[in-house]
Design a protein around this motif. Structure first.
Motif, PDB file in Angstrom:
ATOM      1  N   LYS A 104      -8.855   1.397  -4.849  1.00 20.39           N
ATOM      2  CA  LYS A 104      -9.530   1.178  -6.124  1.00 20.39           C
ATOM      3  C   LYS A 104      -9.039   2.120  -7.212  1.00 20.39           C
ATOM      4  CE  LYS A 104     -13.559   4.087  -4.997  1.00 20.39           C
ATOM      5  NZ  LYS A 104     -15.038   4.090  -4.839  1.00 20.39           N
ATOM      6  N   ASN A 139     -10.659  -2.582 -12.513  1.00 19.02           N
ATOM      7  CA  ASN A 139     -11.847  -2.872 -13.305  1.00 19.02           C
ATOM      8  C   ASN A 139     -12.782  -3.805 -12.521  1.00 19.02           C
ATOM      9  OD1 ASN A 139     -10.779  -5.476 -13.519  1.00 19.02           O
ATOM     10  ND2 ASN A 139      -9.993  -5.157 -15.581  1.00 19.02           N
ATOM     11  N   LYS A 140     -13.871  -4.209 -13.145  1.00 17.85           N
ATOM     12  CA  LYS A 140     -14.861  -5.034 -12.459  1.00 17.85           C
ATOM     13  C   LYS A 140     -14.310  -6.392 -12.068  1.00 17.85           C
ATOM     14  CE  LYS A 140     -18.821  -2.869 -14.772  1.00 17.85           C
ATOM     15  NZ  LYS A 140     -19.997  -3.087 -15.668  1.00 17.85           N
ATOM     16  N   GLU A 141     -13.291  -6.834 -12.785  1.00 18.67           N
ATOM     17  CA  GLU A 141     -12.691  -8.141 -12.480  1.00 18.67           C
ATOM     18  C   GLU A 141     -11.606  -8.032 -11.409  1.00 18.67           C
ATOM     19  OE1 GLU A 141     -13.148  -7.086 -15.736  1.00 18.67           O
ATOM     20  OE2 GLU A 141     -15.017  -8.227 -15.766  1.00 18.67           O
ATOM     21  N   GLY A 142     -11.356  -6.812 -10.930  1.00 19.74           N
ATOM     22  CA  GLY A 142     -10.352  -6.626  -9.898  1.00 19.74           C
ATOM     23  C   GLY A 142      -8.938  -6.511 -10.410  1.00 19.74           C
ATOM     24  N   ALA A 143      -8.779  -6.224 -11.709  1.00 25.20           N
ATOM     25  CA  ALA A 143      -7.449  -6.045 -12.294  1.00 25.20           C
ATOM     26  C   ALA A 143      -7.180  -4.559 -12.514  1.00 25.20           C
ATOM     27  CB  ALA A 143      -7.348  -6.798 -13.620  1.00 25.20           C
ATOM     28  N   TYR A 169      -5.783  -1.249 -14.427  1.00 23.89           N
ATOM     29  CA  TYR A 169      -5.582  -0.807 -15.802  1.00 23.89           C
ATOM     30  C   TYR A 169      -5.142   0.649 -15.809  1.00 23.89           C
ATOM     31  CZ  TYR A 169     -10.190   1.460 -15.474  1.00 23.89           C
ATOM     32  OH  TYR A 169     -11.244   2.245 -15.097  1.00 23.89           O
ATOM     33  N   GLN A 202       0.543  -6.296 -13.634  1.00 20.20           N
ATOM     34  CA  GLN A 202      -0.147  -6.058 -12.369  1.00 20.20           C
ATOM     35  C   GLN A 202       0.804  -5.940 -11.179  1.00 20.20           C
ATOM     36  OE1 GLN A 202      -3.865  -5.909 -12.155  1.00 20.20           O
ATOM     37  NE2 GLN A 202      -3.269  -5.463 -14.268  1.00 20.20           N
TER      38      GLN A 202
END
Length: 345
Positions: free
Chosen positions: A55, A71-75, A77, A88
């Motif tokens: 993570k 991030n919360k969307e799993g991408a 940053y 990514q």
């Protein structure tokens, strides 16, 4: 020796014994941790068992420190600038490399960390898995063949591992090389309306399309519907002009090569030639859904110490690079106009 001195001496001896026991306990814990690390590395799942995902990752590659998180969307940053358009693929590749990392060799009694460049390592990495497990790596010297590196794990001084150079290679990628370059529109001739090239002179090329005949089918209002295309400059037909054809070819292949500066200062922009650009290329074209669109490419100075030109796209302040051979026809017409037709001022 009186009783008081004997008592003091006994207390000192007892304290020394306790300290020695504590040191042995710490060493034993470190040895157990090192053994656990070794077992983790040689396990079938790599460094993190059960395929746990990461993570967050932070590392220093010898010249820069970069940190990334999910991030919360799993991408992924870049934590220094969450709005940075991060490709990514780079972080996905690094997490794959970490999760499958295995030692090529394990050294348990072959010298001290300083012998391998590990007493003050120039490359370090820490990664936190989704289950909270923190893994730290310290990378030292390259092996004699230059293809592998010495490594310590989780702040232990033993064992010393030899791993492939893939992780070091991935850590060496600069942040601007991780930027996801914007994709320029497909500027094929059937989509173009006007092309304006401005430099020392201004040259405007306009596409005139004869309407498709009814028996040819299609929508007459769309450039893709068919019909011949004639290119005009100041009313003159320049369709067959070699310079015009070179301009159209370069527009159809227009792609950005790299990012040079994501958030440039005014001074950096001036240094790159955007106060007085070498050329401004403005193209009107038909976009998706038969909508009218405009692309503006601003071309600055030649790249310092390299090939290409500094460029900007529309109102984006980011400075990109495009190879000189991809722009030479556009620059030639912007600087001198067409040989076969006079250009307006």
């Amino acid at each position: 020796m009186n009783k008081r001195r004997r008592r003091t001496l006994l207390l000192l001896l007892l304290a020394a014994a306790v300290l020695a026991a504590a040191v042995l306990a710490v060493r034993s814990a470190k040895n157990r941790r090192s053994q656990d690390a070794a077992e983790s590395l040689v396990s079938s799942s790599g460094m993190i068992s059960d395929g746990a995902a990461y993570k967050s990752i932070s590392y220093h590659n010898g010249s820069a420190t970069l940190s990334f998180a999910l991030n919360k969307e799993g991408a992924w940053y870049w934590t220094d600038d969450p709005d940075f358009p991060l490709n990514q693929d780079y972080l996905i590749q690094m997490t794959n490399t970490l999760s499958t990392l295995k030692p090529q060799q394990t050294i348990t009694d072959g010298g001290a960390p300083e012998d391998y460049g590990l007493s003050e390592p120039t490359r370090t990495l820490s990664a936190t898995a989704s289950n909270g497990l923190l893994t730290t790596l310290a990378l030292g010297n390259a092996t004699s063949d230059g293809n592998s590196y010495y490594m310590l794990m989780n702040e232990s001084e033993t064992p010393i591992f030899i791993i492939s150079g893939e992780l070091v290679k991935e850590m060496s990628v600069g942040i601007y090389d991780m930027l996801l370059l914007p994709e320029l529109p497909a500027l094929t001739e059937d989509r173009l309306g006007t092309v304006t090239l401005t430099g020392a002179v201004t040259t405007e090329l306009s596409a005139f399309r004869a309407q498709a005949q009814p028996d040819e089918g299609g929508d007459d209002s769309s450039p893709e519907s068919g019909g011949s295309v004639t290119w005009l400059c100041n009313g003159a037909d320049v369709t067959g002009d070699e310079q015009v054809q070179s301009v159209l070819e370069q527009l159809s292949k227009l792609r950005l090569d790299a990012c040079v500066d994501y958030r440039p200062s005014d001074g950096a922009a001036a240094l790159c030639g955007f106060d007085e650009p070498a050329a401004t290329v403005t193209v009107s074209y038909t976009g998706d859904g038969n909508t009218s669109q405009t692309l503006t490419l601003t071309v600055g100075n030649p790249v310092l110490g390299g090939d290409g030109r500094y460029v900007r796209v529309n109102d984006d302040s980011t400075i990109y690079r495009i190879g000189e051979d991809k722009l030479d026809a556009l620059l030639a017409v912007a600087g001198s106009g067409l040989d076969t037709a006079s250009s307006g001022d």
